[in-house]
Design a protein around this motif. Structure first.
Motif, PDB file in Angstrom:
ATOM      1  N   PHE A 233       1.312  -1.261  -0.119  1.00 39.93           N
ATOM      2  CA  PHE A 233       0.328   0.139   0.531  1.00 39.93           C
ATOM      3  C   PHE A 233       1.143   1.287  -0.083  1.00 39.93           C
ATOM      4  O   PHE A 233       1.748   1.641   0.953  1.00 39.93           O
ATOM      5  CB  PHE A 233      -0.848   0.077   0.991  1.00 39.93           C
ATOM      6  CG  PHE A 233      -1.848  -0.996   1.276  1.00 39.93           C
ATOM      7  CD1 PHE A 233      -2.384  -2.182   1.812  1.00 39.93           C
ATOM      8  CD2 PHE A 233      -3.390  -0.922   0.554  1.00 39.93           C
ATOM      9  CE1 PHE A 233      -2.800  -3.383   2.028  1.00 39.93           C
ATOM     10  CE2 PHE A 233      -4.111  -2.157   0.727  1.00 39.93           C
ATOM     11  CZ  PHE A 233      -3.701  -2.910   1.128  1.00 39.93           C
TER      12      PHE A 233
ATOM     13  N   LEU B 247      -3.566   8.740   8.073  1.00 39.75           N
ATOM     14  CA  LEU B 247      -2.319   8.525   6.593  1.00 39.75           C
ATOM     15  C   LEU B 247      -3.619   7.309   5.145  1.00 39.75           C
ATOM     16  O   LEU B 247      -4.663   7.809   5.779  1.00 39.75           O
ATOM     17  CB  LEU B 247      -1.489   6.711   6.434  1.00 39.75           C
ATOM     18  CG  LEU B 247      -0.736   7.058   7.185  1.00 39.75           C
ATOM     19  CD1 LEU B 247       0.204   5.807   6.829  1.00 39.75           C
ATOM     20  CD2 LEU B 247       0.306   8.638   6.984  1.00 39.75           C
ATOM     21  N   ASN B 248      -3.501   8.796   4.776  1.00 40.39           N
ATOM     22  CA  ASN B 248      -4.438   7.896   3.243  1.00 40.39           C
ATOM     23  C   ASN B 248      -3.746   6.959   2.665  1.00 40.39           C
ATOM     24  O   ASN B 248      -3.063   7.238   1.745  1.00 40.39           O
ATOM     25  CB  ASN B 248      -4.825   9.624   2.887  1.00 40.39           C
ATOM     26  CG  ASN B 248      -5.984   9.404   1.551  1.00 40.39           C
ATOM     27  OD1 ASN B 248      -6.849   8.575   1.687  1.00 40.39           O
ATOM     28  ND2 ASN B 248      -5.982  10.728   0.875  1.00 40.39           N
ATOM     29  N   PHE B 249      -4.081   6.340   1.792  1.00 41.69           N
ATOM     30  CA  PHE B 249      -3.571   5.174   1.230  1.00 41.69           C
ATOM     31  C   PHE B 249      -4.875   4.475   0.027  1.00 41.69           C
ATOM     32  O   PHE B 249      -5.621   4.980  -0.010  1.00 41.69           O
ATOM     33  CB  PHE B 249      -4.622   3.985   2.484  1.00 41.69           C
ATOM     34  CG  PHE B 249      -3.736   3.198   3.529  1.00 41.69           C
ATOM     35  CD1 PHE B 249      -4.111   3.796   4.885  1.00 41.69           C
ATOM     36  CD2 PHE B 249      -2.387   2.326   3.915  1.00 41.69           C
ATOM     37  CE1 PHE B 249      -3.143   3.920   5.983  1.00 41.69           C
ATOM     38  CE2 PHE B 249      -1.409   2.637   4.712  1.00 41.69           C
ATOM     39  CZ  PHE B 249      -1.696   3.310   6.171  1.00 41.69           C
ATOM     40  N   GLY B 250      -3.434   4.259  -0.907  1.00 40.70           N
ATOM     41  CA  GLY B 250      -3.712   3.796  -1.771  1.00 40.70           C
ATOM     42  C   GLY B 250      -4.955   2.608  -1.785  1.00 40.70           C
ATOM     43  O   GLY B 250      -4.544   2.139  -0.736  1.00 40.70           O
ATOM     44  N   LYS B 251      -5.744   1.493  -3.038  1.00 45.79           N
ATOM     45  CA  LYS B 251      -6.322   0.298  -2.746  1.00 45.79           C
ATOM     46  C   LYS B 251      -5.268  -0.460  -2.755  1.00 45.79           C
ATOM     47  O   LYS B 251      -5.813  -1.458  -2.636  1.00 45.79           O
ATOM     48  CB  LYS B 251      -7.531  -0.083  -4.015  1.00 45.79           C
ATOM     49  CG  LYS B 251      -8.694   1.860  -3.787  1.00 45.79           C
ATOM     50  CD  LYS B 251      -9.263   1.146  -4.778  1.00 45.79           C
ATOM     51  CE  LYS B 251     -10.574   2.177  -4.891  1.00 45.79           C
ATOM     52  NZ  LYS B 251     -11.455   2.037  -5.943  1.00 45.79           N
TER      53      LYS B 251
ATOM     54  N   TYR C 180      -8.970   1.664  11.381  1.00 53.93           N
ATOM     55  CA  TYR C 180      -9.069   1.925  10.055  1.00 53.93           C
ATOM     56  C   TYR C 180     -10.078   0.621   9.146  1.00 53.93           C
ATOM     57  O   TYR C 180     -10.253  -0.671  10.102  1.00 53.93           O
ATOM     58  CB  TYR C 180      -7.692   1.898   8.688  1.00 53.93           C
ATOM     59  CG  TYR C 180      -6.854   2.675   8.989  1.00 53.93           C
ATOM     60  CD1 TYR C 180      -6.265   3.329   9.900  1.00 53.93           C
ATOM     61  CD2 TYR C 180      -6.467   3.835   7.914  1.00 53.93           C
ATOM     62  CE1 TYR C 180      -5.525   4.635   9.558  1.00 53.93           C
ATOM     63  CE2 TYR C 180      -6.599   4.934   7.589  1.00 53.93           C
ATOM     64  CZ  TYR C 180      -5.260   5.301   8.668  1.00 53.93           C
ATOM     65  OH  TYR C 180      -4.642   6.416   8.517  1.00 53.93           O
TER      66      TYR C 180
ATOM     67  N   GLY D 105     -10.102  -4.689  -2.102  1.00 54.27           N
ATOM     68  CA  GLY D 105     -10.215  -4.055  -3.127  1.00 54.27           C
ATOM     69  C   GLY D 105     -10.254  -2.720  -2.932  1.00 54.27           C
ATOM     70  O   GLY D 105     -10.026  -1.375  -4.039  1.00 54.27           O
ATOM     71  N   GLN D 106     -10.346  -2.233  -1.789  1.00 56.56           N
ATOM     72  CA  GLN D 106     -10.740  -1.082  -0.815  1.00 56.56           C
ATOM     73  C   GLN D 106      -9.632  -0.079  -0.325  1.00 56.56           C
ATOM     74  O   GLN D 106      -8.852   0.953  -0.387  1.00 56.56           O
ATOM     75  CB  GLN D 106     -12.173  -0.944  -0.191  1.00 56.56           C
ATOM     76  CG  GLN D 106     -13.027  -1.423  -1.015  1.00 56.56           C
ATOM     77  CD  GLN D 106     -13.534  -0.072  -2.152  1.00 56.56           C
ATOM     78  OE1 GLN D 106     -13.365   1.094  -1.907  1.00 56.56           O
ATOM     79  NE2 GLN D 106     -13.647  -0.699  -3.549  1.00 56.56           N
ATOM     80  N   GLY D 107      -8.743  -0.758  -0.398  1.00 56.50           N
ATOM     81  CA  GLY D 107      -7.502  -0.504   0.324  1.00 56.50           C
ATOM     82  C   GLY D 107      -7.693  -0.291   1.471  1.00 56.50           C
ATOM     83  O   GLY D 107      -8.602  -0.415   2.365  1.00 56.50           O
ATOM     84  N   LEU D 108      -7.298   0.457   2.782  1.00 63.21           N
ATOM     85  CA  LEU D 108      -7.730   0.626   4.140  1.00 63.21           C
ATOM     86  C   LEU D 108      -8.621   3.022   4.192  1.00 63.21           C
ATOM     87  O   LEU D 108      -7.935   3.313   3.534  1.00 63.21           O
ATOM     88  CB  LEU D 108      -5.926   1.198   5.521  1.00 63.21           C
ATOM     89  CG  LEU D 108      -5.899   0.021   5.533  1.00 63.21           C
ATOM     90  CD1 LEU D 108      -4.919  -1.044   4.141  1.00 63.21           C
ATOM     91  CD2 LEU D 108      -4.982   0.154   6.868  1.00 63.21           C
TER      92      LEU D 108
ATOM     93  N   LEU E 256       2.603   4.662  11.400  1.00 59.40           N
ATOM     94  CA  LEU E 256       2.311   4.501  12.015  1.00 59.40           C
ATOM     95  C   LEU E 256       1.862   2.990  12.496  1.00 59.40           C
ATOM     96  O   LEU E 256       2.984   2.388  11.579  1.00 59.40           O
ATOM     97  CB  LEU E 256       0.786   4.121  11.590  1.00 59.40           C
ATOM     98  CG  LEU E 256       0.019   6.093  10.528  1.00 59.40           C
ATOM     99  CD1 LEU E 256      -1.872   5.181  10.503  1.00 59.40           C
ATOM    100  CD2 LEU E 256      -0.074   6.535  11.646  1.00 59.40           C
TER     101      LEU E 256
END
Lengths: 115, 113
Positions: free
Chosen positions: A91, A103-107, B35, B40-43, B102
């Motif tokens: 990720f 944190l902003n995560f990708g898929k 989270y 398929g969506q990530g976190l 994190l």
């Protein structure tokens, strides 16, 4: 809002070869952090590498390195000498300034290392 | 050893029931996060807390609630208002340095029948 895009849902690489995972992001901020996290089948999230936006030098951690292109908003991860233990979800993440440092995560990209 | 403990690891509940997921850390971290992970969506960020007795909504807070009465603890309640609660839930914390790293727990898998 910041978005993180990983355009490769799945990738495969042979053991000992090199693979590059792509990540692009969208932000109007000038200072921020970027990360790659690894999630193996155990589902434990592990930090792989971190890049500070104000540093021009690309971060490196052993076999893992990044190609950080700030103007292009691109942050790819290169894994050299791939090992079977590198098999995992990867990720890309962007740290949201002024939002509790969340944190902003990708898929994610699912990487399979084959013998 | 220092770390983050989530419990239970697996949880099954009937539709319409509230469920509380536990998250405890002994890292002396100020900030904690929840989270949600779907295939398929990530976190996706549900809630976060930077300090005791204070918390903020994340991107998908609807149908969830949290509390932060102690520095070490940040429980998440999945309420009956959450339309699709079946998911993998991850708790994380971070220290004062705010370099963005994190530290994650091992996660809780919730299945609503």
């Amino acid at each position: 809002a910041q978005t993180v895009t990983q355009s490769q849902p799945e990738m495969s690489v042979q053991e000992a070869e090199t693979v590059t995972l792509s990540c692009t992001y969208d932000t109007s901020e000038n200072n921020y952090y970027l990360f790659w996290y690894k999630q193996p089948p155990s589902r434990q999230m592990i930090l792989v590498i971190r890049q500070e936006a104000y540093k021009q030098q690309n971060a490196t951690e052993n076999r893992f390195s990044v190609n950080f292109q700030k103007a292009a908003k691109s942050f790819s991860l290169k894994i050299s000498d791939s090992q079977l233990g590198d098999t995992a979800m990867y990720f890309c993440a962007f740290m949201k300034p002024h939002s509790g440092y969340a944190l902003n995560f990708g898929k994610g990209t699912s990487l399979l290392v084959t013998p | 050893d220092g770390g983050i403990t989530q419990s239970p690891k697996y949880l099954f509940r009937k539709e319409g029931q509230n469920v509380t997921l536990s998250c405890e850390q002994n890292l002396n971290h100020d900030a904690m996060y929840w989270y949600r992970q779907d295939p398929g969506q990530g976190l996706r960020l549900i809630y976060y807390s930077q300090i005791v007795n204070d918390f903020q909504k994340g991107d998908i807070a609807e149908g969830y609630s949290v509390s932060r009465e102690k520095k070490e603890s940040f429980p998440l309640t999945v309420t009956s208002a959450q339309k699709n609660p079946t998911a993998f839930y991850l708790c994380a914390s971070s220290g004062k340095s705010h370099t963005g790293e994190l530290f994650f727990g091992e996660g809780s898998r919730l299945t609503v029948l």
